[in-house]
Design a protein around this motif. Structure first.
Motif, PDB file in Angstrom:
ATOM      1  N   LEU A  53      12.818  -8.307 -38.787  1.00 21.62           N
ATOM      2  CA  LEU A  53      12.839  -9.355 -37.734  1.00 21.62           C
ATOM      3  C   LEU A  53      12.684 -10.787 -38.290  1.00 21.62           C
ATOM      4  CD1 LEU A  53      10.613  -7.225 -35.270  1.00 21.62           C
ATOM      5  CD2 LEU A  53      13.001  -7.596 -35.274  1.00 21.62           C
ATOM      6  N   ASP A  54      13.439 -10.941 -39.182  1.00 19.95           N
ATOM      7  CA  ASP A  54      13.345 -12.390 -39.971  1.00 19.95           C
ATOM      8  C   ASP A  54      14.225 -13.476 -39.469  1.00 19.95           C
ATOM      9  OD1 ASP A  54      15.794 -11.075 -40.904  1.00 19.95           O
ATOM     10  OD2 ASP A  54      15.193 -11.301 -42.980  1.00 19.95           O
ATOM     11  N   THR A  55      14.773 -13.237 -38.281  1.00 23.30           N
ATOM     12  CA  THR A  55      15.776 -14.194 -37.613  1.00 23.30           C
ATOM     13  C   THR A  55      15.105 -15.218 -36.794  1.00 23.30           C
ATOM     14  OG1 THR A  55      15.963 -12.536 -35.931  1.00 23.30           O
ATOM     15  CG2 THR A  55      17.519 -12.392 -37.727  1.00 23.30           C
TER      16      THR A  55
ATOM     17  N   ALA B 169      19.770 -12.080 -47.429  1.00 25.07           N
ATOM     18  CA  ALA B 169      18.891 -11.073 -46.891  1.00 25.07           C
ATOM     19  C   ALA B 169      19.780  -9.992 -46.161  1.00 25.07           C
ATOM     20  CB  ALA B 169      17.848 -11.680 -46.063  1.00 25.07           C
ATOM     21  N   THR B 170      20.950 -10.413 -45.580  1.00 26.82           N
ATOM     22  CA  THR B 170      21.704  -9.493 -44.624  1.00 26.82           C
ATOM     23  C   THR B 170      22.374  -8.488 -45.909  1.00 26.82           C
ATOM     24  OG1 THR B 170      21.729 -10.921 -42.870  1.00 26.82           O
ATOM     25  CG2 THR B 170      23.662  -9.180 -43.153  1.00 26.82           C
ATOM     26  N   ASP B 171      22.689  -9.308 -46.977  1.00 22.25           N
ATOM     27  CA  ASP B 171      23.573  -8.423 -47.707  1.00 22.25           C
ATOM     28  C   ASP B 171      22.492  -7.266 -48.498  1.00 22.25           C
ATOM     29  OD1 ASP B 171      25.600 -10.096 -47.955  1.00 22.25           O
ATOM     30  OD2 ASP B 171      24.935 -11.254 -49.720  1.00 22.25           O
ATOM     31  N   ILE B 172      21.252  -7.708 -48.687  1.00 22.08           N
ATOM     32  CA  ILE B 172      20.392  -6.584 -48.939  1.00 22.08           C
ATOM     33  C   ILE B 172      20.328  -5.562 -47.844  1.00 22.08           C
ATOM     34  CG2 ILE B 172      17.882  -6.254 -49.650  1.00 22.08           C
ATOM     35  CD1 ILE B 172      17.796  -9.165 -50.748  1.00 22.08           C
ATOM     36  N   VAL B 173      20.524  -5.683 -46.798  1.00 19.05           N
ATOM     37  CA  VAL B 173      20.119  -4.813 -45.658  1.00 19.05           C
ATOM     38  C   VAL B 173      21.440  -4.162 -45.560  1.00 19.05           C
ATOM     39  CG1 VAL B 173      19.998  -4.539 -43.087  1.00 19.05           C
ATOM     40  CG2 VAL B 173      18.472  -6.244 -44.336  1.00 19.05           C
TER      41      VAL B 173
ATOM     42  N   ARG C  17      19.028 -22.189 -44.580  1.00 17.16           N
ATOM     43  CA  ARG C  17      18.435 -21.382 -43.835  1.00 17.16           C
ATOM     44  C   ARG C  17      19.405 -20.019 -43.730  1.00 17.16           C
ATOM     45  NH1 ARG C  17      16.716 -20.547 -37.947  1.00 17.16           N
ATOM     46  NH2 ARG C  17      15.767 -18.547 -38.024  1.00 17.16           N
ATOM     47  N   GLY C  18      20.626 -20.490 -43.291  1.00 19.64           N
ATOM     48  CA  GLY C  18      21.824 -19.464 -43.221  1.00 19.64           C
ATOM     49  C   GLY C  18      22.169 -18.852 -44.451  1.00 19.64           C
TER      50      GLY C  18
ATOM     51  N   LEU D   1      12.810 -13.061 -50.921  1.00 21.30           N
ATOM     52  CA  LEU D   1      13.575 -14.170 -50.441  1.00 21.30           C
ATOM     53  C   LEU D   1      12.991 -15.118 -49.499  1.00 21.30           C
ATOM     54  CD1 LEU D   1      17.164 -12.503 -50.021  1.00 21.30           C
ATOM     55  CD2 LEU D   1      16.538 -13.666 -51.818  1.00 21.30           C
ATOM     56  N   ALA D   2      11.912 -14.813 -48.825  1.00 21.93           N
ATOM     57  CA  ALA D   2      11.248 -15.637 -47.710  1.00 21.93           C
ATOM     58  C   ALA D   2      10.881 -16.828 -48.314  1.00 21.93           C
ATOM     59  CB  ALA D   2       9.948 -14.704 -47.400  1.00 21.93           C
TER      60      ALA D   2
END
Length: 189
Positions: A185-187, A101-105, A94-95, A77-78
């Protein structure tokens, strides 16, 4: 007439000060011996086992495999474009990426904790690790909400005893040889 040589030195006998200096010399010697004993114990005899170590290696290997796949999916997704802070649509996008990405985490964490370790220490540690990870996920969700408003804010996360929650989560993952299970650490902007 007696002449004394200007270079002759007379040595005084024992003074009342000497017993006192012997006392401090003994105290300093004891302190140095205690310090040396501490380091000998710490380096050669103390347990080298981490307090965060889970004894169920099969659980840790399974978790690492799940996290590795999740990392690949999240990294797909990057978006490496430079974010234009004056473009609210770009910041909002970006949000959206942050949420995906958070769904994946979050799914990764659900899959990892679906099976608990078999050892008592692991059964005690994993729920604490999960709770900390879920707090980190909540922080990511709140950050994504702010980004969707067009505000390119700085990510902030919860802290426990002054330690960022991601560091606590990372420590347990690292101590159990699960490098892909550390918080992403993609924030950063």
């Amino acid at each position: 007439m007696t002449t004394t040589s200007p270079t002759s030195t007379s040595y005084p006998g024992p003074t009342p000060e000497q017993p006192r200096s012997n006392f401090w010399r003994a105290v300093l010697t004891l302190i140095m011996l205690a310090f040396a004993a501490f380091w000998v114990y710490a380096l050669f005899f103390a347990s080298k086992e981490s307090i965060n170590r889970i004894d169920d290696d099969a659980w840790a290997e399974r978790a690492q495999g799940i996290c590795e796949v999740a990392d690949v999916n999240r990294e797909a997704l990057a978006d490496y474009r430079v974010v234009d802070e004056d473009d609210p649509a770009m910041v909002a996008e970006r949000g959206e990426l942050m949420d995906r990405a958070t769904d994946i985490v979050e799914q990764m964490l659900d899959d990892v904790v679906a099976v608990q370790p078999t050892d008592p220490k692991g059964q005690e540690l994993v729920p604490l690790w999960e709770a900390d990870y879920r707090t980190y996920i909540e922080d990511r969700r709140a950050f994504a909400d702010v980004l969707r408003t067009g505000n390119n804010a700085v990510f902030t996360e919860a802290a426990v005893d002054g330690i960022p929650i991601s560091e606590k989560v990372q420590r347990i993952a690292a101590d159990n040889h699960m490098p892909d299970c550390v918080p992403p650490l993609d924030t950063s902007n």
